[in-house]
Write an enzyme that holds these catalytic residues in place. Structure first.
Site, short mmCIF file in Angstrom:
data_model
loop_
_atom_site.label_atom_id
_atom_site.label_comp_id
_atom_site.label_asym_id
_atom_site.label_seq_id
_atom_site.Cartn_x
_atom_site.Cartn_y
_atom_site.Cartn_z
N ASN A 1 0.73 -1.36 -0.13
CA ASN A 1 -0.17 0.00 0.06
C ASN A 1 0.78 1.04 -0.17
OD1 ASN A 1 -2.69 -1.36 -0.18
ND2 ASN A 1 -1.95 -2.02 1.97
N ASN B 1 10.31 -0.46 5.24
CA ASN B 1 9.15 -0.03 5.69
C ASN B 1 8.14 -1.12 5.19
OD1 ASN B 1 6.46 0.77 6.32
ND2 ASN B 1 6.86 2.80 5.70
N GLU C 1 14.66 -0.74 10.45
CA GLU C 1 12.68 -0.40 10.18
C GLU C 1 12.45 0.88 10.32
OE1 GLU C 1 8.91 -2.16 12.39
OE2 GLU C 1 10.79 -2.98 12.91
#
Length: 153
Positions: free
Chosen positions: A11, A74, A98
């Site tokens: 996304n 990510n 991260e």
């Protein structure tokens, strides 16, 4: 030359359109462009990849061996669900940072757990697109390439 792979999970291709109140108006293309510019300043080569498919991200981590000295990831929702990504990061032993655009600890309780956190060098969240820039700089600093890491101005 120090090579960094930046991985964007599901996304994130919709950044700029997707829930701008949470993720902001900056597009993924803009984030990638800024990271490439920052890479030049930091004297690193930045390669980016976005995928909505867990297996493609796992494959990219596996293929990073002998090509990249660091990973910024990510993983999006896979952060909270993917043992496969966690195991891939652990398997390749490439220093990984991260990052998250939003502060995952100020959101829904299911987002508070990261499967990646135990196997990464560190985690940066809550600074919008700046999280990526901070993650890249932190990774380069962690690797301690050169006597001094150039600053991002």
């Amino acid at each position: 030359m120090f090579n960094v792979l930046v991985l964007h999970g599901p996304n994130l291709n919709l950044l700029g359109l997707r829930e701008p109140g949470i993720y902001g108006a900056t597009t993924l293309a803009e984030i990638n462009q800024q990271l490439k510019e920052d890479g030049k300043t930091l004297q690193v080569e930045v390669t980016t990849l976005q995928s909505n498919h867990e297996g493609e991200l796992v494959d990219a981590i596996h293929q990073a061996v002998d090509c990249y000295q660091g990973i910024v990831i990510n993983a999006g929702a896979y952060t909270h669900t993917s043992v496969a990504l966690r195991d891939a990061i652990a398997a390749v032993s490439i220093p990984t940072v991260e990052v998250h655009l939003s502060n995952i600890y100020r959101r829904e309780p299911f987002r508070h757990h990261s499967y990646l956190a135990p196997v990464v060098v560190g985690q940066i969240s809550g600074f919008g697109p700046e999280s990526y820039r901070l993650g890249l700089k932190a990774l380069v600093s962690h690797q301690n390439f050169g006597s001094q890491t150039p600053s991002l101005s």
